[in-house]
Write a protein that holds these residues in place. Structure first.
Motif, mmCIF file in Angstrom:
data_model
loop_
_atom_site.group_PDB
_atom_site.id
_atom_site.type_symbol
_atom_site.label_atom_id
_atom_site.label_comp_id
_atom_site.label_asym_id
_atom_site.label_seq_id
_atom_site.Cartn_x
_atom_site.Cartn_y
_atom_site.Cartn_z
ATOM 1 N N GLN A 237 50.439 52.125 -4.703
ATOM 2 C CA GLN A 237 50.473 51.266 -3.527
ATOM 3 C C GLN A 237 51.279 49.998 -3.801
ATOM 4 O O GLN A 237 51.370 49.133 -2.932
ATOM 5 N N ALA A 238 51.799 49.862 -5.018
ATOM 6 C CA ALA A 238 52.413 48.586 -5.395
ATOM 7 C C ALA A 238 53.520 48.804 -6.419
ATOM 8 O O ALA A 238 53.292 48.677 -7.619
ATOM 9 N N ILE A 239 54.721 49.117 -5.946
ATOM 10 C CA ILE A 239 55.808 49.425 -6.887
ATOM 11 C C ILE A 239 56.141 48.242 -7.790
ATOM 12 O O ILE A 239 56.402 48.432 -8.971
ATOM 13 N N PHE A 240 56.101 47.027 -7.250
ATOM 14 C CA PHE A 240 56.469 45.880 -8.092
ATOM 15 C C PHE A 240 55.373 45.554 -9.104
ATOM 16 O O PHE A 240 55.650 45.076 -10.198
ATOM 17 N N THR A 241 54.120 45.811 -8.745
ATOM 18 C CA THR A 241 53.025 45.610 -9.701
ATOM 19 C C THR A 241 53.192 46.593 -10.858
ATOM 20 O O THR A 241 53.078 46.212 -12.027
ATOM 21 N N VAL A 242 53.466 47.845 -10.536
ATOM 22 C CA VAL A 242 53.626 48.854 -11.586
ATOM 23 C C VAL A 242 54.817 48.507 -12.477
ATOM 24 O O VAL A 242 54.751 48.607 -13.699
ATOM 25 N N ARG A 243 55.899 48.047 -11.868
ATOM 26 C CA ARG A 243 57.059 47.672 -12.671
ATOM 27 C C ARG A 243 56.677 46.581 -13.663
ATOM 28 O O ARG A 243 57.032 46.636 -14.842
ATOM 29 N N GLY A 244 55.915 45.582 -13.200
ATOM 30 C CA GLY A 244 55.481 44.500 -14.077
ATOM 31 C C GLY A 244 54.580 45.008 -15.194
ATOM 32 O O GLY A 244 54.750 44.637 -16.359
ATOM 33 N N VAL A 245 53.636 45.862 -14.856
ATOM 34 C CA VAL A 245 52.688 46.381 -15.847
ATOM 35 C C VAL A 245 53.438 47.177 -16.919
ATOM 36 O O VAL A 245 53.226 47.001 -18.121
ATOM 37 N N VAL A 246 54.353 48.037 -16.488
ATOM 38 C CA VAL A 246 55.084 48.881 -17.437
ATOM 39 C C VAL A 246 56.000 48.021 -18.310
ATOM 40 O O VAL A 246 56.052 48.192 -19.533
ATOM 41 N N SER A 247 56.688 47.075 -17.705
ATOM 42 C CA SER A 247 57.631 46.277 -18.501
ATOM 43 C C SER A 247 56.884 45.422 -19.521
ATOM 44 O O SER A 247 57.322 45.286 -20.668
ATOM 45 N N ARG A 248 55.725 44.888 -19.153
ATOM 46 C CA ARG A 248 54.937 44.092 -20.118
ATOM 47 C C ARG A 248 54.364 44.983 -21.214
ATOM 48 O O ARG A 248 54.425 44.653 -22.389
ATOM 49 N N PRO A 527 64.181 44.868 -1.357
ATOM 50 C CA PRO A 527 63.824 43.503 -1.725
ATOM 51 C C PRO A 527 62.318 43.404 -1.949
ATOM 52 O O PRO A 527 61.597 44.367 -1.706
ATOM 53 N N TYR A 528 61.852 42.234 -2.373
ATOM 54 C CA TYR A 528 60.427 42.097 -2.703
ATOM 55 C C TYR A 528 59.539 42.082 -1.456
ATOM 56 O O TYR A 528 59.889 41.533 -0.415
#
Ligand code: MOS
Length: 766
Positions: A237-248, A527-528
């Motif tokens: 439900q949150a592509i940008f959240t997942v991107r942040g979690v994976v990158s961290r 975009p965000y």
């Protein structure tokens, strides 16, 4: 992007107030008139992705099949609480077809939650992740799981929040079992004084069960590395959240991670956070040098990816003879499972009804069970069940009609912040809903009916934020062939985001829906925008789409003025053609404008405006249930639900009804049948499939009538839209409980209101 500024804006997401400084447009667009005067918005338009979905061509995450793709499985704990002493993966690694095995021993430590790691040597619940395996096939991976040898020291466990709160309970985290160490408390006025002034007082304890989201589509990730660039298809439900979690987690820059989610089969909050499975898929893909797909099965979904915390709620309420509420107190606790997520459920209690003296104390408690996650209107569903049950009991004490009681205590202002609402049409919802259900037919005296089948009518009140807010952006591209691409900072969880985005663009640009394509769910191109949760999607995104489209229209007008050597204020836009008001013979179609300025693609970016300061934005509504109770078997049949709500402007009547049907059916599940059951002796979950975990079936469906009492709310945005995903679900259980009370004269104080509980309550009453 046009002229913008940064200003302070409050934004409610689920139970959090997010105050941020957000970039918003300086120029606001005129509010739209009522839907009747619009051409595309508000209409019954079928979803534009409907054909893809029904024909099977829509690609869900599980459908992603890449060349040389490997398949992964997760080894999960069978113990509710344990410490790993040793892991031996040799046999698993030696099984032909196994490509990689990862455990805490051979990957870098990845911090996950507070004092825990991705693969932790302390196990805190049955189903917790211990190892990941990638193999040529899912079957081989499955087989290899069984070959991993683990030695553990089993620890005492606790799966009951009441017990877990005690000093003597086994500690799940170093800091103890009360999340944050302290309860959440809230107080206004003087509760004790208020109780002294009451003519009638009730004191009751209500409880609700743990329910599991169980979306149709399983949680799934496909990870693929291309050099140091990682692409993840993720059911989120949150592509940008997942991107942040994976990158961290992997310690790589965000621009090296692209998260894609095109179609989705539901989430209900269980896919709002980045999952361990996603990171495990990415790690295994890295280690094997091949794409990896990792899909959770129904058992894993019922153990490890979220649930709605349970609650025990002790309420004390006082009222005067005339119905005025004088005091309310709410003491509650609930489990969050072994990790994050709040179990608080007092928000409706603090603000739905006007009351000067209110006291709240609530605890979120760790237990040895799968972590809680937000679940469709977190806190509100369980809180509303208890609150509105207590309200009906209290109204009965003073012989007042429960609807009249609610109107007597109608809150004209927000009770917590003491500020006005941008709009509130709850009174209209009460009125329309009562009329539609036939409120006057209800038993004046609960339980007066005779015979085996008793019928009753009851109601519940809904409040929820759902106002959305910035930041939310949309990029709109107009092509010279009169086709449009709209890239919105969002993802569609199956609620119809693709469709309403196209509708708003079509409304403004007067370009037919068929010429508009919508791109969502790809961090590489959109975009965000906010996660799809909290009922914020349509209220955040629709105004940004409108802003982008209005800017495009202005751009075309400006360009046409230059091309035609006319003044801008002499021009009008209609169906893609700009013409002179004074000389209608002078006109130019957008393709020709674009040809003249030599730009085959025009681009604008729109943004969601700020929410007004000093106002509370809420959605409101009431649901009314008509039920029949079989006093011989205890079975409750919901005959009809009327949902009457104030949710701002309706963008699409068909999608709106979809949301209401889903929310109400899920509400019936919560009210009458769904429950995660853990065996207290073993700490193991007994309901890990859809046979043992009972969801509503087609035979459980009532007649549903949806009434919307609102038009747009111009104070919140240029579209005046509020969210509906969660409001649709909030008051259903309370309405059913009160209808059972009205039918039988007995309150069932614990959900799910299963036949055994109904029979027990009836027998204790007779
Ligand atoms: Mo949230 S519980 O995904 O709206």
């Amino acid at each position: 992007m046009a002229n913008t500024k940064f200003i302070k804006s409050e934004f409610f997401f689920e139970e959090d107030v997010r105050e941020s400084v957000a970039e918003v447009p300086v120029d606001k667009h005129q509010p739209w008139p009522e839907n009747e005067k619009l051409k595309v918005v508000g209409k019954e338009i079928p979803r534009i992705d409907g054909y893809d979905k029904t024909s099977g061509t829509a690609l869900y995450t599980f459908d992603i099949n890449l060349p040389h793709m490997a398949h992964a499985k997760i080894l999960r704990s069978v113990w509710p609480h344990a410490r790993i002493k040793s892991i031996d993966t040799t046999q698993a690694e030696n099984l032909p077809g196994v490509l990689a095995v990862i455990t805490h021993k051979n990957i870098p430590e990845i911090k996950w939650f507070e004092d825990s790691f991705l693969f932790d040597t302390k196990i805190r619940y049955e189903g917790e992740e211990i190892a990941g395996i990638a193999a040529e096939t899912e079957e081989i991976a499955e087989k290899a799981l069984k070959l991993i040898k683990i030695e553990v020291e089993e620890l005492d466990f606790t799966v009951d929040p009441g017990q877990a709160m005690k000093e003597t309970a086994p500690k799940i985290h170093e800091g103890g079992n009360i999340v944050g160490g302290n309860p959440f408390t809230y107080e206004r006025g003087n509760f004790e004084e208020g109780i002294k002034n009451a003519d009638a007082i009730i004191e009751e304890t209500y409880s609700t069960q743990v329910v599991v989201h169980n979306p149709t589509e399983p949680h799934c990730s496909v990870a693929n590395w291309d050099g140091d660039k990682l692409t993840v298809w993720d059911s989120t439900q949150a592509i940008f959240t997942v991107r942040g979690v994976v990158s961290r987690a992997l310690n790589i820059p965000e621009n090296n991670v692209r998260v894609i989610k095109k179609y989705m089969g539901g989430g209900f909050g269980s896919k709002l956070a980045g999952g361990k499975y996603t990171v495990i898929a990415a790690l295994l893909a890295k280690k094997t040098g091949r794409p990896v797909r990792l899909t959770l099965d129904r058992r894993e979904m019922n153990l490890a990816v979220g649930n709605r915390p349970d609650s025990v709620q002790s309420l004390k309420l006082g009222a005067k003879k005339d119905g005025t509420l004088t005091a309310m107190s709410h003491y509650a606790y609930g489990s969050s499972g072994a990790y994050q997520s709040g179990a608080g459920c007092s928000w409706p209690f603090r603000t739905v009804y006007q009351c000067p003296n209110v006291k709240v104390e609530e605890y979120t408690v760790y237990i040895n069970a799968g972590p809680g996650r937000p679940f469709r209107a977190p806190g509100h569903v369980q809180g509303t069940f208890a609150m509105d049950s207590a309200i009906d009991l209290l109204a009965g004490r003073i012989n007042m009609d429960p609807l009249e009681f609610r109107l007597k205590n109608y809150a004209e202002k927000d009770q917590v912040y003491n500020i006005p609402y941008t709009s509130k049409k709850l009174r209209e919802a009460y009125e329309a809903g009562a009329k539609a259900i036939g409120w006057e037919k209800r038993n004046k005296q609960p339980g007066v009916g005779t015979g085996r089948y008793k019928t009753g009518i009851g109601m519940g009140t809904q409040i929820w934020w759902g106002g959305g807010g910035p930041p939310a952006y949309v990029t709109l591209k107009l092509n010279r062939d009169y086709s449009v691409e709209v890239l919105a900072g969002s993802q569609d969880l199956g609620t119809g985001t693709y469709t309403f985005v196209a509708q708003v663009a079509s409304e403004v640009l007067e370009i037919p829906m068929e010429r508009i394509s919508v791109i969502l769910g790809d961090t590489g191109v959109v975009p965000y925008g906010p996660p799809s949760g909290g009922s914020v999607t349509s209220p955040s995104i629709s105004p940004a789409v409108r802003d982008a489209a209005e800017q495009m229209k202005q751009k075309l007008m400006k360009a046409a003025a230059a091309v035609l050597s006319l003044k801008e204020n002499d021009l009008v836009y209609k169906n893609g053609t700009v013409s002179s008001k004074s000389d209608p013979s002078k006109s130019i179609f957008l393709s020709d404008i674009m040809g003249k300025i030599n730009e085959p693609v025009l681009v604008t970016t729109g943004a969601r405006e700020a929410n007004p300061e000093g106002y509370m934005i809420q959605t409101f509504g009431a649901q009314f249930a008509d039920v029949e109770v079989d006093t011989l078997t205890g079975k409750v049949r919901v005959k009809k639900i009327v949902a009457a709500h104030d949710i701002g402007r309706v963008l699409n009547r068909t999608l709106l009804e979809n949301q209401f049907h889903g929310g109400i059916i899920q509400g019936i599940g919560f009210a009458l049948m769904e429950e995660r059951i853990i065996d207290g002796n073993t700490g193991k979950v007994l309901t890990t499939n859809l046979h043992d975990y009972k969801l509503p079936l087609i035979t459980d469906m009532p007649e549903i009538e949806v009434i919307i009492v609102s038009e747009g709310d111009p104070m919140i945005s240029n579209t005046g839209v509020k969210g509906i995903g969660e409001p649709a679900h909030i008051p259903t259980a309370a309405a059913i409980a009160n209808a059972i009370f009205n039918a039988t004269g007995v309150q069932i104080k614990s959900t799910p209101m299963t036949p055994d509980k109904v029979l027990m309550a009836l027998s204790q009453n007779s």
